[in-house]
Motif scaffolding. Structure first.
Motif, short mmCIF file in Angstrom:
data_model
loop_
_atom_site.label_atom_id
_atom_site.label_comp_id
_atom_site.label_asym_id
_atom_site.label_seq_id
_atom_site.Cartn_x
_atom_site.Cartn_y
_atom_site.Cartn_z
N PHE A 1 -1.36 3.97 6.43
CA PHE A 1 -1.44 3.31 5.06
C PHE A 1 -1.95 1.59 5.41
O PHE A 1 -0.87 0.76 5.44
CB PHE A 1 -0.19 3.55 4.34
N THR A 2 -3.24 1.43 5.07
CA THR A 2 -3.43 0.14 5.43
C THR A 2 -2.99 -0.71 4.17
O THR A 2 -2.48 -1.91 4.36
CB THR A 2 -5.04 -0.28 5.35
N ARG A 3 -3.01 -0.12 3.11
CA ARG A 3 -2.20 -0.98 1.86
C ARG A 3 -0.82 -1.32 2.10
O ARG A 3 -0.29 -2.48 1.73
CB ARG A 3 -2.50 -0.16 0.52
N VAL A 4 -0.14 -0.21 2.61
CA VAL A 4 1.28 -0.60 2.65
C VAL A 4 1.54 -1.48 4.05
O VAL A 4 2.37 -2.47 4.03
CB VAL A 4 2.14 0.66 3.39
N ASP A 5 0.79 -1.49 4.94
CA ASP A 5 0.66 -2.50 6.01
C ASP A 5 0.38 -3.62 5.71
O ASP A 5 1.08 -4.70 6.14
CB ASP A 5 -0.39 -1.88 7.28
N ARG B 1 3.45 -5.12 3.97
CA ARG B 1 4.48 -5.43 4.98
C ARG B 1 4.26 -6.68 5.73
O ARG B 1 5.22 -7.40 5.86
CB ARG B 1 4.60 -4.26 5.95
N ILE C 1 7.34 -2.73 -1.59
CA ILE C 1 6.86 -1.41 -1.00
C ILE C 1 7.34 -0.17 -1.51
O ILE C 1 6.84 0.81 -1.71
CB ILE C 1 7.11 -1.46 0.68
N ASP C 2 8.76 -0.28 -1.73
CA ASP C 2 9.49 0.81 -2.42
C ASP C 2 8.90 1.11 -3.80
O ASP C 2 8.63 2.19 -4.00
CB ASP C 2 10.97 0.55 -2.57
N LEU D 1 5.90 0.35 -4.80
CA LEU D 1 4.63 1.13 -4.82
C LEU D 1 4.88 2.65 -4.41
O LEU D 1 4.22 3.51 -5.20
CB LEU D 1 3.86 0.51 -3.68
N GLY D 2 5.88 2.90 -3.78
CA GLY D 2 6.14 4.42 -3.41
C GLY D 2 6.67 4.93 -4.86
O GLY D 2 6.17 6.21 -4.97
N LEU E 1 3.74 5.72 -7.09
CA LEU E 1 2.81 6.85 -6.63
C LEU E 1 3.51 8.18 -6.82
O LEU E 1 2.83 8.99 -7.15
CB LEU E 1 2.57 6.55 -5.27
#
Lengths: 639, 244
Positions: free
Chosen positions: A521-525, A528, A600-601, A603-604, A607
């Motif tokens: 997941f480039t967006r999550v990367d 991060r 990050i959480d 975003l999860g 979704l």
């Protein structure tokens, strides 16, 4: 009428039974025996075997048994590895489907302390640590020309192929561990294993060397570690350059190391070998440190007698190589110890992943290759060949006369005086791709003379011979009276890969790297990475604040002998403040980390909500609206 | 309009007249979301593909498909409209095909409504959309096969509950025979050839083969054969009942 109905019922029952039988038979026949006709919908054609692999599978002349070992339980928490295992298994299944029953596949989970685990280890698989509950992870492939015991009982794909190879020598080869970093070469690695299993004998390698690579039995010196390795895998045949007139076609790879003043006959033999599709690897060197001849300077020619060259063939192939030049690279200089001091030697280079071609099967998985007093290659202006670099210098390199490096041998740091990097990556090793034409057109009337090469002809050029010497890549230790080699660079792997890939076959060489199936997941990367950067920045800020406090604290340290109690009180207060601040800072850092992970959480969670709640809610609303309108309409109609 | 299409339209409309269709869709979408994100660990595994999503489909269909197919013939038998249907200028085949196509389209719609997960994975990374397309094709074909089984089994009874249970049992068996654990379990007890032959009839095996991104003619033939065979069996059973 009743009889008619009864008759029809019997027919219908019969039809039902016939249908069941027909369905089962048709489903089985089409699943098992219908020729596969596939449409690969994947973007990069992941499941379409390349023509090279297909050719290798089709030409398999004896049954092969493959066992994929994968520790299912130990990789429970490693989704990337599990996903890669799926990719490997699918690639293998594709090959099995293509082989028309010639290749059998078994997938085994070697649970700890089981026979399967013992057989995995016994067949040369290398386990990786770090599985769940500290279990070891096996993820490798064993290929054999005979079935293993367990195959007989649990091979899913049934029938044992009739073994016409009982007279042949059985072979077992393994891929010790499927490295995720080598995914692009997955197909190549498996195809190579199949190819090698099919080969009845070790590949033959020719060797022409002007250096004592094979050691000297009279002096009691052993072959170089590189050669010992090659001798284990290949049938190495030494050729005498002074008597060389023709090179046997059965020699699959010819290593030409440090060629000096080769006769025309020998050069013609090399020329014809290359034109005939032979695989030649040339190692030349502006200054071969292991050249046994005493160092003398030829003042007229201006060259030293430790250099090597292949001028006539190089010129014909369109290669520019100057033995009077050595590449210096201060950015990649190796640390050496000279007269008790450590210093960086700009002519001894440690080439890392940046300088090694990641797209070539030979260098893709190497981490470091050490070279010393190396030359460089270029193409002549009118060359019709192509140079594909395998190893290059960094851009912080310059080229200096060989003599200058020889003169600086006692004090290599003088080489850095007046250093002027050329902002150019000098090619140290490369594939030279044809077309080649004969360098000896005047010998065209000789019987069997070849004037030009096939389209896929290739020569490999390396501008250093020192990389072959033990001192640049391996240490020998004595272990219970046995010499034990421990490599600190990948020079050995480089030569092995080189010979391995060239001795395979041209079909094997045609299998190039594929793109990777692992996409993150480039967006999550990105989130991060941004979080890591912010955290680091914050950490540095806080650390510098702490350092300031510490400094203030040390300033308040009482001078020796000073018994002023008021300073002590101030100091105590400062210490307390310092400790408080230290605690506050670690809390602040934890908060920062927490806050960044929270992005990050979040975003999860967003979704999850969109996927689980939003659309069902919308459908519920639409359903309710529709129901309400329908009821209203019905009521109105009734009224 | 051909009689098959007329039946199909009537059936399709009948799904949305009652709240049943909406309830099915909502349950399916909520379950698929929960299973993908929680059981499949879609977000935390950090891999841009829809493997955790598609891997749940066979199990989800065990609930959704029998629920859709149970009413096909069982309801007609119970409400007594079966006889009426047989008097219409329609062959049994046309009715069967019309009802089946309506149900298949309805499940297809449920599948299409999972598009936010496809958008999500493309938003998060760059997945191989070819594999995703293949996954949807495989999933829809599997749903079709399950529906054909349900259509056939609902002709056997006038009770929707019995039809549901029968369909779920047959479908779960067809999924299980493809599981490695089940194959291993029977390897020792039954002749290997028999176990392998049954494994070839497994729905799961053919679905997974397509869902990895490769459309193999053999897998497509398997699904077409399965659908055709069960629908034919359904027609034969209806014919048998008519001649009772």
């Amino acid at each position: 009428m009743v009889r008619l109905t009864l008759r029809r019922r019997t027919i219908l029952f019969g039809a039902l039974i016939a249908l069941i039988i027909a369905y089962c038979s048709l489903a089985l026949v089409t699943s098992r025996w219908l020729a596969p006709e596939r449409f690969d919908l994947t973007t990069d054609g992941l499941y379409t075997l390349s023509p090279g692999t297909r050719q290798i599978i089709d030409s398999a002349h004896r049954p092969l048994w493959l066992t994929l070992y994968f520790s299912q339980h130990a990789t429970k928490d490693l989704p990337q590895l599990r996903s890669y295992e799926q990719r490997v298994a699918e690639m293998l299944q594709e090959m099995v489907a293509r082989s028309h029953g010639h290749i059998r596949l078994q997938i085994v989970d070697p649970v700890p302390y089981s026979d399967d685990e013992a057989s995995a280890e016994g067949n040369g698989l290398t386990p990786m640590s770090g599985g769940s509950n500290g279990e070891r992870i096996f993820f490798g492939l064993v290929g054999s020309t005979r079935p293993s015991n367990s195959d007989v009982t649990s091979d899913v794909n049934a029938d044992t192929p009739d073994d016409k190879s009982s007279k042949r020598v059985d072979r077992t080869l393994a891929i010790p561990f499927f490295d995720l970093l080598r995914e692009t070469f997955l197909e190549y690695d498996i195809a190579k294993l199949l190819y090698q299993l099919n080969e009845p004998e070790k590949p033959r390698i020719g060797l022409i060397a002007n250096l004592p690579v094979m050691g000297d039995p009279l002096q009691g010196t052993a072959p170089w570690a590189m050669m010992q390795q090659l001798q284990q895998l290949f049938d190495v045949e030494t050729l005498d350059a002074s008597k060389l007139k023709k090179i046997d076609k059965r020699i699959q790879v010819l290593l030409l190391i440090h060629p000096k003043n080769l006769s025309n006959d020998a050069q013609y033999a090399l020329d014809q070998y290359v034109l005939g599709g032979g695989h030649l690897v040339v190692f030349v060197d502006p200054f071969a440190e292991s050249d046994p001849t005493s160092l003398s300077q030829d003042a007229l020619a201006g060259t030293n007698n430790h250099s090597s060259n292949l001028p006539r063939l190089f010129a014909d192939w369109g290669v520019a190589y100057n033995p009077d030049q050595i590449v210096l690279d201060r950015g990649r200089a190796l640390q050496i110890e000279l007269a008790g001091t450590n210093l960086a030697h700009p002519a001894m280079l440690g080439l890392g992943t940046q300088e090694l071609n990641r797209d070539d099967v030979v260098t893709a998985s190497l981490q470091r290759v050490n070279v010393s007093t190396t030359g460089h290659f270029d193409l002549l202006p009118n060359a019709s060949t192509r140079l594909v670099p395998l190893m290059q210098s960094s851009a912080d390199a310059e080229v200096v006369p060989t003599q200058r490096v020889i003169d600086a041998s006692n004090n290599p740091s003088t080489l850095l005086q007046g250093y002027q990097p050329q902002n150019q990556n000098y090619v140290i090793a490369a594939r030279l791709r044809g077309p080649f034409v004969s360098a000896f057109p005047e010998w065209a009337r000789r019987p069997g003379h070849l004037a030009e090469s096939p389209a896929n002809a290739e020569v490999i050029l390396v501008a250093d011979t020192d990389l072959l010497t033990d001192r640049l890549w391996v240490e020998t230790q004595n272990f219970l009276g046995q010499p034990l080699l421990s490599a600190f660079a990948n020079n050995g792997d480089f030569i092995n890969n080189l010979v391995d890939s060239l001795s395979g076959s041209s079909t094997l060489l045609s299998i190039r790297g594929r793109s990777s199936s692992q996409r993150s997941f480039t967006r999550v990367d990105a989130l991060r990475h941004a979080a890591d950067r912010k955290f680091l920045q914050k950490k540095q800020e806080l650390e510098s604040e702490l350092a300031d406090t510490k400094l203030r604290l040390s300033e308040l340290q009482p001078v020796k002998g000073d018994r002023d109690t008021s300073t002590n009180a101030e100091q105590k207060q400062e210490i307390e403040q310092f400790l408080r601040r230290q605690l506050a800072i670690s809390k602040e850092l934890r908060d920062v980390q927490h806050q960044l992970n929270a992005e990050i959480d979040a975003l999860g969670t967003r979704l999850k909500v969109i996927n689980i709640v939003v659309l069902p809610l919308l459908i519920t609303i639409i359903g309710l609206l529709y129901g309400w309108r329908r009821t209203r309409r019905n009521r109105r109609q009734r009224a | 309009m051909s009689p098959t299409m007329a039946v199909m339209r009537r059936e399709l409309r009948s799904y949305f007249v009652t709240p049943v269709a909406y309830v099915f869709l909502v349950i399916f979408l909520v379950l698929v979301g929960i299973l993908t994100f929680y059981a499949g660990d879609f977000y935390d595994r950090n891999i841009a593909d829809l493997q955790p999503f598609f891997v749940m489909h066979p199990w989800l269909y065990l609930i959704l498909v029998p629920a859709v197919s149970m009413r096909m013939w069982a309801e007609e038998a119970k409400s007594g409209t079966l006889e009426l249907l047989q008097t219409l200028p329609l062959t049994l085949w046309q009715s069967m095909l019309g009802k089946f196509l309506a149900a298949w389209l309805f499940v297809g719609l449920a599948l299409l409504l999972t598009f936010p997960i496809w958008i999500t994975v493309n938003y998060l990374g760059s997945p191989d959309n070819g594999i995703i397309v293949a996954g949807y094709i495989g999933s829809w074909l599997m749903a079709g096969a399950f529906l054909a089984i349900g259509a056939c089994l609902s002709t056997l009874t006038s009770s929707q509950v019995v039809a549901f249970i029968l369909t779920a049992v047959v479908c779960v068996l067809l999924i299980l025979v493809g599981q490695a654990e089940v194959i291993d379990f029977f390897q020792g007890a039954l002749p290997r050839k028999l176990v392998n032959a049954v494994a070839h009839l497994s729905m799961l095996r053919h679905y997974e083969a397509i869902a990895r991104g490769v459309l193999d003619v053999r897998d497509i033939i398997y699904f077409v054969l399965t659908i055709a065979a069960w629908l034919t069996a359904g027609v034969l059973v209806l014919d048998l009942k008519r001649n009772h």
